[in-house]
Design an enzyme around this catalytic site. Structure first.
Site, mmCIF file in Angstrom:
data_model
loop_
_atom_site.group_PDB
_atom_site.id
_atom_site.type_symbol
_atom_site.label_atom_id
_atom_site.label_comp_id
_atom_site.label_asym_id
_atom_site.label_seq_id
_atom_site.Cartn_x
_atom_site.Cartn_y
_atom_site.Cartn_z
ATOM 1 N N TYR A 108 60.755 -11.835 31.797
ATOM 2 C CA TYR A 108 59.360 -11.363 31.748
ATOM 3 C C TYR A 108 59.118 -10.001 32.401
ATOM 4 O O TYR A 108 57.987 -9.551 32.483
ATOM 5 C CB TYR A 108 58.410 -12.410 32.368
ATOM 6 C CG TYR A 108 58.755 -12.836 33.787
ATOM 7 C CD1 TYR A 108 58.334 -12.094 34.876
ATOM 8 C CD2 TYR A 108 59.496 -13.996 34.023
ATOM 9 C CE1 TYR A 108 58.659 -12.482 36.171
ATOM 10 C CE2 TYR A 108 59.829 -14.391 35.307
ATOM 11 C CZ TYR A 108 59.396 -13.629 36.381
ATOM 12 O OH TYR A 108 59.714 -14.020 37.659
ATOM 13 N N ARG A 168 57.878 -8.526 44.623
ATOM 14 C CA ARG A 168 58.890 -9.577 44.776
ATOM 15 C C ARG A 168 60.166 -9.097 44.078
ATOM 16 O O ARG A 168 60.226 -9.074 42.848
ATOM 17 C CB ARG A 168 58.365 -10.852 44.119
ATOM 18 C CG ARG A 168 59.201 -12.084 44.428
ATOM 19 C CD ARG A 168 58.813 -13.214 43.485
ATOM 20 N NE ARG A 168 59.384 -13.006 42.168
ATOM 21 C CZ ARG A 168 58.786 -13.334 41.023
ATOM 22 N NH1 ARG A 168 57.605 -13.892 41.004
ATOM 23 N NH2 ARG A 168 59.391 -13.098 39.869
ATOM 24 N N HIS A 216 61.209 -15.732 41.186
ATOM 25 C CA HIS A 216 60.162 -16.524 41.847
ATOM 26 C C HIS A 216 60.804 -17.570 42.767
ATOM 27 O O HIS A 216 60.441 -17.712 43.929
ATOM 28 C CB HIS A 216 59.286 -17.200 40.794
ATOM 29 C CG HIS A 216 58.323 -18.194 41.354
ATOM 30 N ND1 HIS A 216 57.226 -17.831 42.081
ATOM 31 C CD2 HIS A 216 58.318 -19.543 41.308
ATOM 32 C CE1 HIS A 216 56.571 -18.913 42.471
ATOM 33 N NE2 HIS A 216 57.217 -19.971 42.016
HETATM 34 C C1 LIG Z 1 47.471 -25.684 42.644
HETATM 35 C C2 LIG Z 1 48.791 -25.253 42.055
HETATM 36 N N1 LIG Z 1 48.844 -24.847 40.775
HETATM 37 C C3 LIG Z 1 50.031 -24.447 40.237
HETATM 38 C C4 LIG Z 1 51.169 -24.466 40.997
HETATM 39 C C5 LIG Z 1 52.509 -24.012 40.385
HETATM 40 N N2 LIG Z 1 52.890 -22.724 40.982
HETATM 41 C C6 LIG Z 1 53.851 -22.651 41.937
HETATM 42 S S1 LIG Z 1 54.083 -21.082 42.463
HETATM 43 C C7 LIG Z 1 52.915 -20.476 41.407
HETATM 44 C C8 LIG Z 1 52.613 -18.993 41.370
HETATM 45 C C9 LIG Z 1 52.024 -18.484 42.655
HETATM 46 O O1 LIG Z 1 51.942 -17.085 42.625
HETATM 47 P P1 LIG Z 1 51.394 -16.273 43.853
HETATM 48 O O2 LIG Z 1 50.191 -16.950 44.431
HETATM 49 O O3 LIG Z 1 51.235 -14.871 43.407
HETATM 50 O O4 LIG Z 1 52.525 -16.382 44.963
HETATM 51 P P2 LIG Z 1 54.049 -15.917 44.901
HETATM 52 O O5 LIG Z 1 54.843 -17.110 44.412
HETATM 53 O O6 LIG Z 1 54.139 -14.754 43.999
HETATM 54 O O7 LIG Z 1 54.427 -15.598 46.307
HETATM 55 C C10 LIG Z 1 52.359 -21.503 40.643
HETATM 56 C C11 LIG Z 1 51.327 -21.305 39.627
HETATM 57 C C12 LIG Z 1 51.077 -24.922 42.334
HETATM 58 N N3 LIG Z 1 52.131 -24.964 43.148
HETATM 59 N N4 LIG Z 1 49.866 -25.290 42.847
#
Ligand SMILES: Cc1ncc(C[n+]2csc(CCOP(=O)(O)OP(=O)(O)O)c2C)c(N)n1
Length: 372
Positions: free
Chosen positions: A280, A267, A271
């Site tokens: 980070y 990425r 985020h």
């Molecule tokens: C069930 C749940 N827990 C926590 C969150 C908060 N949250 C939003 S994005 C994220 C990280 C997701 O990372 P990843 O699956 O690697 O996807 P990326 O954003 O890197 O594409 C989190 C923990 C959420 N949206 N849903």
């Protein structure tokens, strides 16, 4: 005995068919068999996806969108996999999979509308067989598995008819592999041999949590424990992503069950527009990945194959036109009628939701009256 944590992000083999320098290579089990014109189409999709992403990012900075999760750097994974889908297949994307939504043929203005807070229903997933972007991490892996199981029940798998046999695909990030939902989905999909592909974009971070804090083994190895095949692919290589997803979808449509694909990518941006990645991670890390840009390698390959500068200029002009369209369309998205929220709750509105809607409208009108 060696410490398995050493292998968490180790360089286990990965399918690559186009190097960062734009040179075609081969892989023992996977090949991209499209024509030069097909690769030009993929290039166009990559450029349009990036333009959608950069325009939306800028629109957020101008206060036109509430939030935007950038896909910068992940275009090849999204375009390569989505272009492997047939119309009858069904995609379950996350909030970052703008390239998937675009390749399915959904109007990108609908995506802007969601992130502007103007949409009260997104779009109809049946229009282009693409679900609404999932924000609950990992939940879509269960949706895709359930959808795939239904395809089997309805006799739409393994008939040998290429117009009929279908599969689903769930998009997820590396962070989603830490969710129970993902592990439940893999188990059910394997046990029921459901026609589903799990396409994980390992972009190395779950917001600020690095991959090392998510797993002690490469993500692809999770497949072994559940009893389904796993493939690790260069997620910045659109040809490799297309090839491995094509093969996995065909297995699924043929009735041979699910596959887990780990697309190793990065990425490049934050985020979301609310995040500050300098808190980070080191800048040098992103610089290393910039050299593996998913678009530049295709451009180098096409140029070496003799594709003219005029053609590249034409794609650029198309991207510019998309940018203008998105800016104008975004500012013209109408303010939503909040009463319409109640219309999207059920397929056939119930007397209870009708009553709630009437109560809301009466309350809203009383406020409007008092203001006037
Ligand atoms: C069930 C749940 N827990 C926590 C969150 C908060 N949250 C939003 S994005 C994220 C990280 C997701 O990372 P990843 O699956 O690697 O996807 P990326 O954003 O890197 O594409 C989190 C923990 C959420 N949206 N849903």
């Amino acid at each position: 005995m060696s410490d398995p944590s050493v292998h968490a992000v180790a360089d286990s083999p990965l399918v690559q068919l186009l190097t960062p320098e734009g040179v075609r290579t081969t892989s023992p089990e996977h090949a991209y068999d499209g024509s030069l014109a097909d690769i030009q189409d993929l290039f166009r999709d990559l450029v349009m996806t990036r333009r959608l992403d950069t325009e939306a990012f800028a629109l957020q900075r101008h206060g036109e969108l509430g939030l935007w999760p950038p896909a910068l750097g992940q275009e090849a994974a999204q375009v390569g996999s989505a272009r492997a889908l047939r119309p009858q297949d069904f995609a379950f994307p996350t909030y970052r999979d703008h390239g998937v939504v675009l390749c399915r043929g959904e109007d990108p203005v609908h995506l802007l509308s969601i992130f502007r807070g103007s949409s009260l229903g997104g779009w109809d997933p049946a229009d282009h067989n693409v679900a609404l972007p999932n924000i609950i991490i990992g939940a879509q892996t269960l949706h895709a598995t359930g959808y795939a199981m239904a395809l089997t029940i309805e006799g739409l798998v393994g008939t040998g008819d290429p117009e009929r046999d279908a599969a689903s695909i769930a998009y997820l990030g590396d962070g989603a592999t830490s969710q129970g939902d993902f592990n439940e989905a893999l188990d059910w999909a394997a046990v029921h041999q459901a026609p589903v592909v799990f396409f994980c974009q390992n972009n190395h971070y779950a917001i600020s949590v690095p991959l090392e804090r998510q797993t002690r083994v490469p993500i692809v190895q999770r497949a072994d424990g559940f009893g389904l095949p796993g493939v690790r692919v260069d997620g910045n290589d659109v040809l490799a992503c297309h090839a491995v997803t094509t093969a996995a979808l065909q297995r699924a449509r043929d009735g041979q069950g699910p596959t887990l694909i780990e697309a190793v990518t990065y990425r490049m941006g934050p985020h979301t527009t609310s995040d500050d990645p300098t808190r980070y991670r080191e800048a040098a890390e992103a610089d290393g990945w910039r050299a593996k840009d998913p678009i530049e390698r295709v451009r180098l390959y096409l140029a070496a194959e003799g594709v003219s500068q005029d053609w590249f200029d034409g794609v650029q002009a198309e991207a510019d036109a998309l940018g203008v369209h998105l800016r104008e369309a975004c500012q013209n998205i109408p303010e939503p009628d909040l009463a319409a929220l109640f219309d999207h709750v059920h397929v056939d509105t119930t007397p209870e939701t009708e009553q709630q809607k009437a109560e809301y409208v009466a309350w809203r009108d009383s406020l409007e009256g008092s203001v006037a």
